[in-house]
Design an enzyme around this catalytic site. Structure first.
Site, PDB file in Angstrom:
ATOM      1  N   ASN A 143       0.638  -1.295  -0.546  1.00 41.82           N
ATOM      2  CA  ASN A 143      -0.313  -0.253   0.050  1.00 41.82           C
ATOM      3  C   ASN A 143       0.954   1.339   0.126  1.00 41.82           C
ATOM      4  O   ASN A 143       0.481   2.332   0.113  1.00 41.82           O
ATOM      5  CB  ASN A 143      -0.937  -0.158   1.843  1.00 41.82           C
ATOM      6  N   GLU A 194       1.480   4.576   7.724  1.00 40.13           N
ATOM      7  CA  GLU A 194       0.304   3.501   6.195  1.00 40.13           C
ATOM      8  C   GLU A 194      -0.620   4.877   5.546  1.00 40.13           C
ATOM      9  O   GLU A 194      -0.518   6.041   6.379  1.00 40.13           O
ATOM     10  CB  GLU A 194      -0.606   3.034   7.691  1.00 40.13           C
TER      11      GLU A 194
END
Ligand code: F6R
Length: 236
Positions: A136, A143
């Site tokens: 990702n 994140e």
């Protein structure tokens, strides 16, 4: 940003080892920033080989790792401290007190994260940072998100990261994967003098394509690496 493409994982790992060894030879008291995960395993094996062949001396080297799971004892088989000991530190002549990994078990994790940043600053800062990248686009455990703390902090792991790490390291058991970690922030990483990012396999194609698009977005944290003047992607 430079990109170097290799025919396979072994060639990429060897090239990364050559960069690390050359850096340590040029500056014996090099400060290295290091990742865990599946990607650097080949690099660490090459470094161990080079050390055993007398090609590199780690006695004055200092290391700072990107991250650690919250709640896993250092002896836990999936703790990043144990990973680093088994993959690298136990097989080379590094001084154990020169190896630093964020604490995932301190009573006060935020305080420990701040102390980690102070130690990093006192070391003179990272000369060479080796990074991996998440499917990702995460680097460290930064994140995708609208915003995030700049420096070492406690962070919740993305569902995708929990799934990927469950499959790779926890026998597919998502429940067993810690849901939080302590990670250097993007600003911590970006203060390194030089950065190399290793990426292997098709699952990373999307993240690498986003970096190559030269659009900066925290939806793919790896794209911020364009703001650093000395980054090389090593891709296989
Ligand atoms: C590991 C880390 C992560 C990994 C990334 C890729 O310390 O900070 O960003 O580099 O999740 O992991 P692998 O190499 O297992 O694909």
């Amino acid at each position: 940003m430079q990109k170097l493409t290799y025919k396979n994982y072994a060639a990429m790992s060897r090239a990364a080892a050559d960069i690390v060894v050359a850096t340590v030879k040029a500056k014996p008291n090099t400060v290295l920033g290091l990742p865990t995960g599946s990607t650097p395993i080949g690099l660490y094996a090459e470094l161990v080989k080079d050390y055993k062949a007398g090609k590199v001396d780690f006695s004055k080297v200092t290391t700072f790792n990107l991250d650690e799971y919250v709640g896993l004892d250092v002896k836990h088989e999936q703790s990043y401290r144990r990973f680093m000991q088994e993959q690298l530190f136990d097989h080379i002549n590094i001084n154990p007190s020169n190896t630093h990994i964020p604490s995932g078990t301190a009573k006060d994790l935020n305080k420990a994260a701040k102390e980690f940043e102070v130690k990093l600053k006192e070391s003179g800062g990272v000369d060479l940072f080796v990074l991996g990248i998440g499917t990702n686009g995460h680097i460290g455990f930064n994140e995708p998100a609208a915003g995030m703390p700049a420096y070492t902090h406690v962070v919740g792991l993305a569902e995708e990261t929990i799934k990927v790490n469950a499959d790779k390291f926890f026998g597919g058991d998502m429940e067993a994967v810690p849901k939080t970690a302590v990670s250097m922030g993007l600003a911590t990483i970006m203060q390194a003098k030089k950065i190399i990012l290793l990426s292997s396999g098709e699952s990373k194609n999307d993240a690498i394509a986003k970096i190559e698009s030269e659009i900066l977005t925290l939806d793919c944290p790896g794209t911020v690496l364009h703001m650093h003047r000395d980054v090389t992607l090593l891709v296989s």
